[in-house]
Design an enzyme around this catalytic site. Structure first.
Site, short mmCIF file in Angstrom:
data_model
loop_
_atom_site.label_atom_id
_atom_site.label_comp_id
_atom_site.label_asym_id
_atom_site.label_seq_id
_atom_site.Cartn_x
_atom_site.Cartn_y
_atom_site.Cartn_z
N CYS A 96 0.85 -1.20 0.00
CA CYS A 96 0.00 0.00 0.00
C CYS A 96 0.88 1.25 0.00
O CYS A 96 1.79 1.38 0.82
CB CYS A 96 -0.91 0.00 1.22
SG CYS A 96 -1.95 1.49 1.34
N CYS A 149 -0.39 5.93 7.08
CA CYS A 149 -1.72 5.51 7.56
C CYS A 149 -1.60 4.58 8.76
O CYS A 149 -0.71 3.74 8.83
CB CYS A 149 -2.46 4.81 6.42
SG CYS A 149 -4.05 4.11 6.88
N CYS A 169 -3.09 -0.32 9.04
CA CYS A 169 -2.40 -1.61 9.13
C CYS A 169 -1.05 -1.38 9.81
O CYS A 169 -0.49 -0.29 9.73
CB CYS A 169 -2.14 -2.19 7.74
SG CYS A 169 -3.61 -2.48 6.73
N CYS A 205 -7.34 2.14 -0.97
CA CYS A 205 -7.08 1.25 0.16
C CYS A 205 -7.20 -0.19 -0.32
O CYS A 205 -8.33 -0.68 -0.52
CB CYS A 205 -8.06 1.52 1.31
SG CYS A 205 -7.83 0.41 2.72
N GLN A 212 -18.94 -8.77 11.48
CA GLN A 212 -17.54 -9.06 11.25
C GLN A 212 -17.10 -8.42 9.93
O GLN A 212 -17.82 -8.47 8.93
CB GLN A 212 -17.31 -10.57 11.20
CG GLN A 212 -17.55 -11.28 12.51
CD GLN A 212 -16.45 -11.04 13.54
OE1 GLN A 212 -15.49 -10.32 13.28
NE2 GLN A 212 -16.59 -11.64 14.71
N ASN A 263 -25.31 -13.97 14.55
CA ASN A 263 -24.32 -14.45 13.59
C ASN A 263 -24.07 -15.95 13.73
O ASN A 263 -23.97 -16.67 12.73
CB ASN A 263 -23.01 -13.68 13.79
CG ASN A 263 -21.97 -13.96 12.72
OD1 ASN A 263 -22.22 -13.79 11.53
ND2 ASN A 263 -20.79 -14.40 13.13
N ASN A 299 -26.77 -7.98 30.85
CA ASN A 299 -25.39 -7.51 30.95
C ASN A 299 -24.55 -8.66 31.49
O ASN A 299 -24.59 -8.96 32.68
CB ASN A 299 -25.30 -6.28 31.86
CG ASN A 299 -23.89 -5.73 31.95
OD1 ASN A 299 -22.94 -6.31 31.43
ND2 ASN A 299 -23.75 -4.59 32.60
N ASP A 320 -18.84 -15.49 22.30
CA ASP A 320 -18.04 -14.65 21.42
C ASP A 320 -18.01 -13.24 21.99
O ASP A 320 -18.63 -12.32 21.45
CB ASP A 320 -18.64 -14.67 20.00
CG ASP A 320 -17.82 -13.85 19.01
OD1 ASP A 320 -16.68 -13.48 19.33
OD2 ASP A 320 -18.35 -13.57 17.91
N CYS A 334 -11.41 -12.27 20.25
CA CYS A 334 -10.64 -11.28 19.48
C CYS A 334 -9.49 -10.74 20.31
O CYS A 334 -8.82 -9.79 19.91
CB CYS A 334 -11.55 -10.14 19.01
SG CYS A 334 -12.36 -9.23 20.34
#
Length: 439
Positions: free
Chosen positions: A82, A88, A91, A169, A272, A306, A349, A370, A396
């Site tokens: 890129c 930027c 990434c 991009c 996602q 999902n 919650n 998840d 994640c």
């Protein structure tokens, strides 16, 4: 005799360029060197390299330094694809070969799980998709510079609030990337270009969505131009005058299809970013859980459904639990849309005690969770009370996965399978999946 407080003189950071030897990468992809046994984190440096760097932050237990020049390069270093990469902040690992990106991420996952979750099984093959053109959503920062009369349009710079102007991009879906220049040109023609705060682009299966967050009331001429652009390009246009309000003014509601179900969403709902990996992730979760038509499944942090909705097609019943009430309502609507009468959704919650809820008193054959980056530090301690024989944890953040794994192991579960999902190629973000089986 009175004593008067005299503040200590603030120690000045040494701004001279210094030579550092990089020994390893941290869990966020920064190079680590050591000076007097104290780690120095240098973004953009790779193990085995000699680099010149300048201290930017000095603490008692660690320091940070900005990379100035690479004196000797690692064999793993490649030229970023890129043209905006060095400015930027989107990434942070394009300078590292894809093979080595995956190797370092897997190493991070193994190290954290070994440290906090006891013995670790060998890693499953990495779940991968395309490494370019994979992002189906992005937020573009926009700011009008009154002094230069220029409209800045792009992503935030590395470790900065300033905007790196972009024209292209390569990790964006090609249909979203193609909109960048035309939208920038459109905004430059606005009567009031300072009225726009940011732009969001989201690709659905049926339409591409553009969301305009405007910080001032849009001039009628400007709004007319936006609506005409959306209509001409068959886009769905949403206006967002504040963080709580979003209104569709052109086009249709977007949806994506996954696991045999259709999931409509609003552009401010979480989905996602990598659709190809998301599909493979759902397939793997269902396979690891080994679900069948007699199973009752609990899906914690379920979002729009999902996982819940594809699971519901294959089991006796599913209960999904989510903290955001709007998402719960949409998940219920999505179940009805897909004619799934065996899926129920509840708001709770999950960072607080759940014992008061009726669903929390029930038994389940399988559990899937998840959570967000903070993990599942409260509900995780109650997993065994549901009676599930198998638990799939999608994460994640490997640090919170490792922490929560300790609780599952204490409750009598064994880590049986562990794998990485390359949801965000060319970044240090690490998605993973773990299967725990009751011993």
């Amino acid at each position: 005799m009175a004593r008067f407080f005299q503040p200590k003189k603030k120690k000045q950071t040494n701004k001279k360029h210094q030579l550092f030897s990089i020994e390893k990468l941290d869990h966020h992809g920064a190079g680590i060197a050591y000076e007097n046994n104290k780690p120095v984190f240098i973004e953009g440096a790779l193990p085995g390299e000699q680099v010149l760097a300048q201290y930017s932050e000095v603490k008692s237990k660690f320091s940070r330094a900005n990379l100035i020049k690479i004196q000797s390069e690692s064999e793993s270093r490649i030229e970023p694809f890129c043209s905006h990469y060095h400015e930027c902040g989107g990434c942070n690992q394009q300078h590292l070969s894809l093979t080595d990106q995956l190797r370092y991420k897997q190493k991070t996952l193994i190290e954290l799980m070994s440290k906090f979750a006891g013995g670790v099984v060998s890693l499953e093959p990495v779940v991968q998709g395309e490494t370019k053109g994979y992002r189906r959503r992005a937020r573009i920062s926009i700011k009008f510079d009154r002094k230069s009369q220029q409209l800045n349009f792009g992503f935030r710079k590395k470790s900065s609030s300033q905007i790196a102007n972009i024209t292209h991009c390569p990790i964006l879906d090609v249909s979203l990337d193609a909109l960048l220049l035309p939208l920038h040109e459109l905004f430059k023609q606005f009567t009031a270009p300072d009225s726009i705060g940011h732009l969001e682009l989201v690709k659905g299966d049926n339409t591409t969505v553009i969301v305009i967050r405007h910080i001032k009331h849009l001039h009628p001429k400007d709004q007319g131009s936006l609506e005409a652009f959306a209509s001409e390009n068959k886009l769905s246009l949403y206006l967002m005058p504040d963080t709580q309000t979003i209104e569709r003014v052109v086009g249709e509601r977007a949806y994506y299809s996954e696991g045999g179900v259709r999931i409509p969403f609003e552009p401010n709902n979480f989905i996602q970013v990598n659709q190809m990996v998301n599909k493979a992730m759902i397939d793997q979760a269902l396979s690891w859980l080994d679900i069948n038509q007699s199973d009752r499944v609990l899906d914690l942090f379920c979002g729009l459904g999902n996982f819940s909705l594809p699971i519901a097609q294959r089991v006796k019943s599913v209960i999904g639990v989510e903290g955001i009430d709007v998402m719960v309502k949409k998940a219920s609507e999505n179940a009805k849309l897909n004619h799934l009468n065996n899926a129920q959704f509840f708001q709770a919650n999950l960072e607080e005690s759940s014992t008061k809820f009726s669903w929390a008193q029930e038994k389940f054959d399988k559990v899937l969770l998840d959570p967000a980056r903070a993990g599942a530090s409260v509900i995780i301690d109650r997993i065994s009370s549901f009676g599930a024989s198998k638990v799939v944890y999608v994460s994640c953040n490997p640090a919170t996965l490792a922490r929560d794994s300790q609780s599952l192991i204490t409750q009598g579960y064994k880590l049986e399978r562990l794998g990485m999902l390359d949801m965000f190629p060319h970044t240090s973000h690490l998605e993973s999946m773990a299967l725990f089986v009751k011993e």
